[in-house]
Scaffold this motif. Structure first.
Motif, PDB file in Angstrom:
ATOM      1  N   ALA A   1       0.834  -1.208   0.000  1.00  0.00           N
ATOM      2  CA  ALA A   1       0.000   0.000   0.000  1.00  0.00           C
ATOM      3  C   ALA A   1       0.867   1.256   0.000  1.00  0.00           C
ATOM      4  CB  ALA A   1      -0.931  -0.014   1.218  1.00  0.00           C
ATOM      5  N   ALA A   2       1.868   1.289   0.881  1.00  0.00           N
ATOM      6  CA  ALA A   2       2.739   2.460   0.958  1.00  0.00           C
ATOM      7  C   ALA A   2       3.615   2.579  -0.286  1.00  0.00           C
ATOM      8  CB  ALA A   2       3.609   2.383   2.209  1.00  0.00           C
ATOM      9  N   SER A   3       4.122   1.445  -0.785  1.00  0.00           N
ATOM     10  CA  SER A   3       4.966   1.475  -1.975  1.00  0.00           C
ATOM     11  C   SER A   3       4.187   1.958  -3.193  1.00  0.00           C
ATOM     12  CB  SER A   3       5.539   0.088  -2.251  1.00  0.00           C
ATOM     13  OG  SER A   3       6.313  -0.375  -1.171  1.00  0.00           O
ATOM     14  N   GLY A   4       2.945   1.501  -3.317  1.00  0.00           N
ATOM     15  CA  GLY A   4       2.111   1.947  -4.428  1.00  0.00           C
ATOM     16  C   GLY A   4       1.862   3.439  -4.381  1.00  0.00           C
ATOM     17  N   TRP A   5       1.623   3.945  -3.174  1.00  0.00           N
ATOM     18  CA  TRP A   5       1.396   5.389  -3.020  1.00  0.00           C
ATOM     19  C   TRP A   5       2.652   6.186  -3.374  1.00  0.00           C
ATOM     20  CZ3 TRP A   5       3.459   8.713   0.934  1.00  0.00           C
ATOM     21  CH2 TRP A   5       2.952  10.014   0.885  1.00  0.00           C
ATOM     22  N   ILE A   6       3.811   5.718  -2.901  1.00  0.00           N
ATOM     23  CA  ILE A   6       5.065   6.406  -3.213  1.00  0.00           C
ATOM     24  C   ILE A   6       5.359   6.312  -4.704  1.00  0.00           C
ATOM     25  CG2 ILE A   6       7.566   6.408  -2.835  1.00  0.00           C
ATOM     26  CD1 ILE A   6       7.037   5.378  -0.008  1.00  0.00           C
ATOM     27  N   GLY A   7       5.130   5.148  -5.302  1.00  0.00           N
ATOM     28  CA  GLY A   7       5.369   4.991  -6.724  1.00  0.00           C
ATOM     29  C   GLY A   7       4.489   5.892  -7.569  1.00  0.00           C
ATOM     30  N   ALA A   8       3.258   6.162  -7.096  1.00  0.00           N
ATOM     31  CA  ALA A   8       2.328   6.999  -7.855  1.00  0.00           C
ATOM     32  C   ALA A   8       2.553   8.489  -7.633  1.00  0.00           C
ATOM     33  CB  ALA A   8       0.884   6.635  -7.481  1.00  0.00           C
ATOM     34  N   THR A   9       2.942   8.864  -6.418  1.00  0.00           N
ATOM     35  CA  THR A   9       3.022  10.290  -6.074  1.00  0.00           C
ATOM     36  C   THR A   9       4.437  10.776  -5.780  1.00  0.00           C
ATOM     37  OG1 THR A   9       2.708   9.895  -3.695  1.00  0.00           O
ATOM     38  CG2 THR A   9       0.721  10.101  -5.057  1.00  0.00           C
ATOM     39  N   GLY A  10       5.362   9.874  -5.528  1.00  0.00           N
ATOM     40  CA  GLY A  10       6.700  10.267  -5.110  1.00  0.00           C
ATOM     41  C   GLY A  10       6.849  10.392  -3.610  1.00  0.00           C
ATOM     42  N   GLY A  11       5.749  10.222  -2.866  1.00  0.00           N
ATOM     43  CA  GLY A  11       5.812  10.287  -1.402  1.00  0.00           C
ATOM     44  C   GLY A  11       5.857  11.719  -0.888  1.00  0.00           C
ATOM     45  N   LEU A  12       6.179  11.857   0.386  1.00  0.00           N
ATOM     46  CA  LEU A  12       6.276  13.174   1.002  1.00  0.00           C
ATOM     47  C   LEU A  12       7.414  13.966   0.373  1.00  0.00           C
ATOM     48  CD1 LEU A  12       5.821  12.299   4.795  1.00  0.00           C
ATOM     49  CD2 LEU A  12       4.094  13.144   3.208  1.00  0.00           C
TER      50      LEU A  12
ATOM     51  N   PHE B   1      -0.005  -4.389   9.883  1.00  0.00           N
ATOM     52  CA  PHE B   1      -0.222  -3.666   8.626  1.00  0.00           C
ATOM     53  C   PHE B   1       0.398  -2.270   8.699  1.00  0.00           C
ATOM     54  CE2 PHE B   1      -2.744  -0.568   6.259  1.00  0.00           C
ATOM     55  CZ  PHE B   1      -2.697  -1.085   4.975  1.00  0.00           C
ATOM     56  N   ALA B   2       0.179  -1.561   9.815  1.00  0.00           N
ATOM     57  CA  ALA B   2       0.750  -0.222   9.988  1.00  0.00           C
ATOM     58  C   ALA B   2       2.275  -0.274   9.982  1.00  0.00           C
ATOM     59  CB  ALA B   2       0.243   0.396  11.292  1.00  0.00           C
ATOM     60  N   MET B   3       2.848  -1.296  10.593  1.00  0.00           N
ATOM     61  CA  MET B   3       4.305  -1.446  10.571  1.00  0.00           C
ATOM     62  C   MET B   3       4.805  -1.668   9.151  1.00  0.00           C
ATOM     63  SD  MET B   3       4.310  -3.847  13.961  1.00  0.00           S
ATOM     64  CE  MET B   3       5.971  -4.484  13.850  1.00  0.00           C
ATOM     65  N   GLY B   4       4.051  -2.442   8.362  1.00  0.00           N
ATOM     66  CA  GLY B   4       4.422  -2.644   6.968  1.00  0.00           C
ATOM     67  C   GLY B   4       4.364  -1.345   6.168  1.00  0.00           C
ATOM     68  N   VAL B   5       3.365  -0.506   6.457  1.00  0.00           N
ATOM     69  CA  VAL B   5       3.251   0.785   5.777  1.00  0.00           C
ATOM     70  C   VAL B   5       4.491   1.637   6.021  1.00  0.00           C
ATOM     71  CG1 VAL B   5       2.016   3.001   5.830  1.00  0.00           C
ATOM     72  CG2 VAL B   5       0.737   0.847   5.719  1.00  0.00           C
ATOM     73  N   SER B   6       5.028   1.568   7.230  1.00  0.00           N
ATOM     74  CA  SER B   6       6.154   2.428   7.595  1.00  0.00           C
ATOM     75  C   SER B   6       7.453   2.042   6.875  1.00  0.00           C
ATOM     76  CB  SER B   6       6.385   2.376   9.110  1.00  0.00           C
ATOM     77  OG  SER B   6       6.889   1.105   9.507  1.00  0.00           O
TER      78      SER B   6
END
Length: 284
Positions: free
Chosen positions: A151-162, A199-204
């Motif tokens: 989930a976090a990787s997909g978000w970073i891949g789509a937006t570049g992250g923070l 799940f939250a730990m995986g997101v981090s």
């Protein structure tokens, strides 16, 4: 080879691919291990290595054929290779020291790896000893972690992250620590709550590794990139056995759940230390 503005997205895509392989691997393990046992699992591991080797061999990457040498020349070449390795490691260290924020993050990464490495080993023990769970439930916990990573990787891949990557790394350490700390406090009857925390730990995890990789790619001299990444990988690799040995001693002495609480609390403190370092705050 990639332009700097997409390095964050590429790091997220790489994490996405790795996370997907974790989910598939754990799903296969949950089915195969109860039915066929450990020997078959090891055979699958070997088969995976063979397939990966074939993929590399057929990838089209060409290297020159090695020259033939006498034993004396081979010995001299070995000594030269060792000297070259030490020199390149020293050059990578000097390159990192030129970037104060990256140099500080190297040692933050070491501390984080010491704390992070025991968690994967303690997950099954937590499920078996604390929650009284099964092998399948242990695999589900691992899958929950991988789903968070995806989930976090997909978000970073789509937006570049923070945009502030130093803040992303700090928040990731704090989130992982908070999830680990809370996981150690979950009662034995609340495995579902532990799944959510996992799940939250995986997101981090991608929130830490992807921005850090992009920061080094953006700021390090391209000629020193391999040396810097090699040095960083070596430092974090040395941290892993340190963390595993320490966690083994603590897990036997105080219990697995207490280990989660201590590791989580230490990570939260580490997040505060990370943000308190001016060179790290400014690097993002």
């Amino acid at each position: 080879m990639a332009p700097p503005e997409v390095l964050g997205k590429l790091a997220g895509m790489l994490q996405f691919m790795q996370s997907g392989s974790y989910i598939i691997g754990n799903a296969i393990a949950a089915v195969v291990y109860p039915a066929f046992g450990l020997t078959f699992m090891i055979a699958l591991d070997v088969a995976g290595a063979v397939l990966a080797s074939i993929a590399v061999a057929t990838s089209g990457i060409k290297t020159p054929a090695p020259e033939r040498h006498t034993p004396e020349e081979n010995a001299e070449a070995s000594h030269h290779a060792v000297r070259a390795f030490l020199l390149e490691t020293a050059n990578g260290y000097r390159e990192l020291k030129r970037h104060h924020g990256l140099f500080a993050m190297l040692w933050i990464g070491f501390a984080f790896s010491v704390l992070f490495s025991p968690i994967s080993a303690l997950f099954p023990l937590m499920v078996f000893d604390h929650f009284g769970g099964t092998t399948t439930q242990s695999a589900i916990v691992e899958i929950a972690f991988s789903v968070g990573m995806i989930a976090a990787s997909g978000w970073i891949g789509a937006t570049g992250g923070l945009k502030n990557r130093a803040l992303s790394c700090t928040l990731a350490i704090g989130l992982f620590g908070a999830g680990t700390l809370a996981g150690g406090l979950v009662p034995p009857s609340a495995l579902v709550v532990f799944l959510g925390l996992t799940f939250a730990m995986g997101v981090s995890s991608p929130l830490y590794s992807a921005p850090q990789m992009a920061l080094m790619q953006e700021r390090v001299d391209p000629e020193c990139m391999g040396r810097v990444f090699g040095l960083y990988g070596a430092v974090c690799s040395w941290a892993m056995p340190v963390g595993l040995v320490a966690s083994t001693l603590f897990a036997d002495a105080i219990g697995v759940s207490a280990c989660f609480v201590l590791i989580g609390a230490a990570m939260v403190i580490l997040a505060g230390i990370t943000w308190a370092i001016p060179s790290i705050r400014k690097i993002g």
